[in-house]
Enzyme design. Sequence first.
Site, PDB file in Angstrom:
ATOM      1  N   ARG A 152       0.833  -1.202   0.000  1.00 36.70           N
ATOM      2  CA  ARG A 152       0.000   0.000   0.000  1.00 36.70           C
ATOM      3  C   ARG A 152       0.874   1.261   0.000  1.00 36.70           C
ATOM      4  NH1 ARG A 152      -5.337   0.416   0.815  1.00 36.70           N
ATOM      5  NH2 ARG A 152      -5.808  -1.718   1.378  1.00 36.70           N
ATOM      6  N   ARG A 211      -9.488   3.647  -3.414  1.00 37.09           N
ATOM      7  CA  ARG A 211      -8.382   3.066  -2.646  1.00 37.09           C
ATOM      8  C   ARG A 211      -8.212   3.859  -1.362  1.00 37.09           C
ATOM      9  NH1 ARG A 211      -6.694  -1.790  -3.631  1.00 37.09           N
ATOM     10  NH2 ARG A 211      -4.663  -1.340  -2.735  1.00 37.09           N
ATOM     11  N   HIS A 244     -18.120  11.546  -0.442  1.00 39.49           N
ATOM     12  CA  HIS A 244     -18.579  10.244   0.037  1.00 39.49           C
ATOM     13  C   HIS A 244     -20.099  10.228  -0.014  1.00 39.49           C
ATOM     14  CE1 HIS A 244     -18.403   6.460   2.133  1.00 39.49           C
ATOM     15  NE2 HIS A 244     -19.342   6.903   2.953  1.00 39.49           N
ATOM     16  N   ASP A 261     -12.948   8.161   5.260  1.00 40.43           N
ATOM     17  CA  ASP A 261     -14.215   8.895   5.113  1.00 40.43           C
ATOM     18  C   ASP A 261     -14.494   9.786   6.323  1.00 40.43           C
ATOM     19  OD1 ASP A 261     -14.663   7.735   2.620  1.00 40.43           O
ATOM     20  OD2 ASP A 261     -15.608   5.983   3.509  1.00 40.43           O
TER      21      ASP A 261
HETATM   22  C1  GAR Z   1     -19.761   8.473  -6.197  1.00 46.01           C
HETATM   23  O1  GAR Z   1     -21.065   8.163  -5.771  1.00 46.01           O
HETATM   24  C2  GAR Z   1     -18.892   8.814  -5.007  1.00 46.01           C
HETATM   25  O2  GAR Z   1     -19.566   9.495  -3.988  1.00 46.01           O
HETATM   26  C3  GAR Z   1     -18.463   7.453  -4.538  1.00 46.01           C
HETATM   27  O3  GAR Z   1     -18.223   6.728  -5.715  1.00 46.01           O
HETATM   28  C4  GAR Z   1     -19.064   7.224  -6.768  1.00 46.01           C
HETATM   29  C5  GAR Z   1     -18.169   7.565  -7.926  1.00 46.01           C
HETATM   30  O4  GAR Z   1     -18.907   7.927  -9.064  1.00 46.01           O
HETATM   31  N1  GAR Z   1     -17.312   7.526  -3.698  1.00 46.01           N
HETATM   32  C6  GAR Z   1     -17.087   6.727  -2.665  1.00 46.01           C
HETATM   33  O5  GAR Z   1     -17.831   5.823  -2.350  1.00 46.01           O
HETATM   34  C7  GAR Z   1     -15.813   7.023  -1.893  1.00 46.01           C
HETATM   35  N2  GAR Z   1     -15.834   6.434  -0.602  1.00 46.01           N
HETATM   36  P1  GAR Z   1     -18.194   8.665 -10.277  1.00 46.01           P
HETATM   37  O6  GAR Z   1     -16.964   7.842 -10.653  1.00 46.01           O
HETATM   38  O7  GAR Z   1     -19.219   8.629 -11.367  1.00 46.01           O
HETATM   39  O8  GAR Z   1     -17.828  10.051  -9.846  1.00 46.01           O
END
Ligand code: GAR
Length: 208
Positions: A65, A91, A109, A145
């Site tokens: 990592r 990640r 988030h 988060d």
């Molecule tokens: C979004 O809903 C974002 O909030 C989430 O992934 C999705 C990405 O969509 N992020 C997380 O869950 C981070 N912990 P996108 O690639 O279309 O922007």
Amino acid sequence: MKRIVILISGRGSNMEAIVQRCAEQGWPAQVVAVIANRPQAGGLAWAAAQGIATAVVDHKTHASREAFDDALAEVIETHRPDLVVLAGFMRVLGTRFVQRFASRLLNIHPSLLPAFPGLHTHRRALEAGCKAVGATVHFVTPELDHGPIVMQSVVPVRPGDDEHSLAARVLATEHVIYPQAVHWFVEDKLKVADGIVTQTDGASQVLL
Ligand code: GAR
């Protein structure tokens, strides 16, 4: 001009929203690079088609990592960013990485943090009987988060909602609040004191 680097893992719809709003509204900023940890991330092609530099730092080709974090940080640094935006970047980043970009690292988030950090947020919110869900833009701290909250959106839960319908309605609000939060950052309109973020013009930090 502030220099923005955006990190993605997948389709990159939040990245698109930020790039488009930055151009349309003439922010004092430019998205100078989009970097993915997965070669197949859909958003890379869209970014390249806009003339934005793209790169892949594949987490699978790094032994640890920390090695991945360091390689990613090196590529980011070549673009001399004022702001690094995590937009669906899936990640977990280590403490050394987070400290390196401290105070210039934003994440979105899909929950009303501090509720439901981690994965499957909409499913967990439904199982908990939540009457509202939403999304949070926050400065990143080493805890997953977690970090000073810049802006949140609130989405009511409707009868018959499932995790997919909720995710779609929350995503539509993400495309509003993330560009807004980034715009405030590049205009130096965010102040953080004791872990609390205020918008210096007194603009609302919640989308209802
Ligand atoms: C979004 O809903 C974002 O909030 C989430 O992934 C999705 C990405 O969509 N992020 C997380 O869950 C981070 N912990 P996108 O690639 O279309 O922007």
